[in-house]
Write a protein that holds these residues in place. Sequence first.
Motif, mmCIF file in Angstrom:
data_model
loop_
_atom_site.group_PDB
_atom_site.id
_atom_site.type_symbol
_atom_site.label_atom_id
_atom_site.label_comp_id
_atom_site.label_asym_id
_atom_site.label_seq_id
_atom_site.Cartn_x
_atom_site.Cartn_y
_atom_site.Cartn_z
ATOM 1 N N VAL A 30 0.833 -1.195 0.000
ATOM 2 C CA VAL A 30 0.000 0.000 0.000
ATOM 3 C C VAL A 30 0.869 1.247 0.000
ATOM 4 C CG1 VAL A 30 -0.152 0.111 2.525
ATOM 5 C CG2 VAL A 30 -1.981 1.102 1.148
ATOM 6 N N MET A 31 0.331 2.319 -0.538
ATOM 7 C CA MET A 31 1.011 3.612 -0.576
ATOM 8 C C MET A 31 0.049 4.675 -0.063
ATOM 9 S SD MET A 31 2.584 5.611 -3.887
ATOM 10 C CE MET A 31 0.995 5.974 -4.635
ATOM 11 N N LEU A 32 0.539 5.553 0.817
ATOM 12 C CA LEU A 32 -0.273 6.636 1.356
ATOM 13 C C LEU A 32 0.363 7.966 0.987
ATOM 14 C CD1 LEU A 32 -2.584 7.717 3.197
ATOM 15 C CD2 LEU A 32 -0.954 7.590 5.096
ATOM 16 N N ASN A 33 -0.407 8.827 0.321
ATOM 17 C CA ASN A 33 0.022 10.188 0.025
ATOM 18 C C ASN A 33 -0.626 11.139 1.023
ATOM 19 O OD1 ASN A 33 1.521 9.415 -2.156
ATOM 20 N ND2 ASN A 33 0.013 10.006 -3.692
ATOM 21 N N VAL A 34 0.194 11.948 1.684
ATOM 22 C CA VAL A 34 -0.312 12.943 2.628
ATOM 23 C C VAL A 34 0.050 14.329 2.113
ATOM 24 C CG1 VAL A 34 -0.285 13.810 4.985
ATOM 25 C CG2 VAL A 34 -0.030 11.356 4.561
ATOM 26 N N SER A 35 -0.955 15.136 1.862
ATOM 27 C CA SER A 35 -0.757 16.527 1.466
ATOM 28 C C SER A 35 -1.160 17.403 2.649
ATOM 29 C CB SER A 35 -1.600 16.860 0.227
ATOM 30 O OG SER A 35 -1.469 18.223 -0.120
ATOM 31 N N SER A 56 -4.915 16.230 3.791
ATOM 32 C CA SER A 56 -5.685 15.282 2.981
ATOM 33 C C SER A 56 -4.853 14.042 2.721
ATOM 34 C CB SER A 56 -6.122 15.914 1.650
ATOM 35 O OG SER A 56 -5.003 16.178 0.832
ATOM 36 N N CYS A 57 -5.526 12.898 2.601
ATOM 37 C CA CYS A 57 -4.836 11.618 2.448
ATOM 38 C C CYS A 57 -5.431 10.833 1.292
ATOM 39 C CB CYS A 57 -4.963 10.789 3.728
ATOM 40 S SG CYS A 57 -4.313 11.600 5.208
ATOM 41 N N VAL A 58 -4.552 10.229 0.488
ATOM 42 C CA VAL A 58 -4.972 9.329 -0.584
ATOM 43 C C VAL A 58 -4.185 8.036 -0.424
ATOM 44 C CG1 VAL A 58 -5.114 8.930 -3.064
ATOM 45 C CG2 VAL A 58 -5.463 11.237 -2.157
ATOM 46 N N MET A 59 -4.895 6.921 -0.282
ATOM 47 C CA MET A 59 -4.247 5.621 -0.129
ATOM 48 C C MET A 59 -4.525 4.770 -1.357
ATOM 49 S SD MET A 59 -4.590 2.865 3.013
ATOM 50 C CE MET A 59 -3.690 3.922 4.163
ATOM 51 N N ARG A 60 -3.474 4.084 -1.821
ATOM 52 C CA ARG A 60 -3.615 3.255 -3.026
ATOM 53 C C ARG A 60 -3.014 1.872 -2.809
ATOM 54 N NH1 ARG A 60 -2.126 8.414 -5.225
ATOM 55 N NH2 ARG A 60 -3.772 9.271 -6.574
ATOM 56 N N THR A 61 -3.704 0.869 -3.312
ATOM 57 C CA THR A 61 -3.148 -0.473 -3.458
ATOM 58 C C THR A 61 -3.257 -0.824 -4.932
ATOM 59 O OG1 THR A 61 -5.230 -1.702 -3.208
ATOM 60 C CG2 THR A 61 -4.080 -1.064 -1.178
ATOM 61 N N GLY A 62 -2.935 -2.053 -5.291
ATOM 62 C CA GLY A 62 -3.057 -2.463 -6.685
ATOM 63 C C GLY A 62 -4.493 -2.571 -7.148
#
Length: 211
Positions: free
Chosen positions: A93-98, A105-111
């Motif tokens: 998993v990858m978490l982007n924190v702005s 704000s947070c965006v989390m991505r998996t495959g």
Amino acid sequence: MYLLIGASAIVWFSLAYLNGLDLSKAKDFFRLIPKVVSIDLLLIAVFVKWGWEFKLFRGWLVPFPNLSGTWMGCIYSDWKNPQTGEKPPPIPVMLNVSQSFFHLSCVMRTGEMESRSFSEGFLIDPDRQLKEFAYSYTSKPLVSLSERSTPHDGSVVFRIIEKPKRKLVGRYWTERLTKGEIALEYHTSELLEELPCSIGEHPVTEDNSRR
């Protein structure tokens, strides 16, 4: 407020000195108000845009850490396959924190899915050794998985670890009655738009769509 008042006083006396004004005279005192206010607004704008990130202000003026960037790790779901009774393997998993001084704000991505936060906040209490942040999110799986994995809402609570390594360790739960743990490490200050292939390539299975 004390800091702003102190800065205003310094600016006031500095302008009066440079312009040869006598602040004991009401006319000289009040004629500086527009300039002082303008400089104060400029200082506030610089602090909100960049200054709050400096460690100099951490703890006494800025109570929360700067989490901006990309975090990498795995999701550990407690969901069990009803056919085999086994739990799914860890899900990359990858978490982007702005983050800015006023916004997070947070965006989390998996495959297989992407989730975006709609409510965020810090839980900071040094006296209780509490340093966490939490957010609620809406998760949207890939369209190809819509028959077995529907969009849903959930919440995450992360414990913020800064020493010896920057980590986010927490737990999540969803309205689909799934829950589990998430462990992340700080990766880069850039906001990556997709998982690197080395950790993002994993087979599309029913197991990891349960997140």
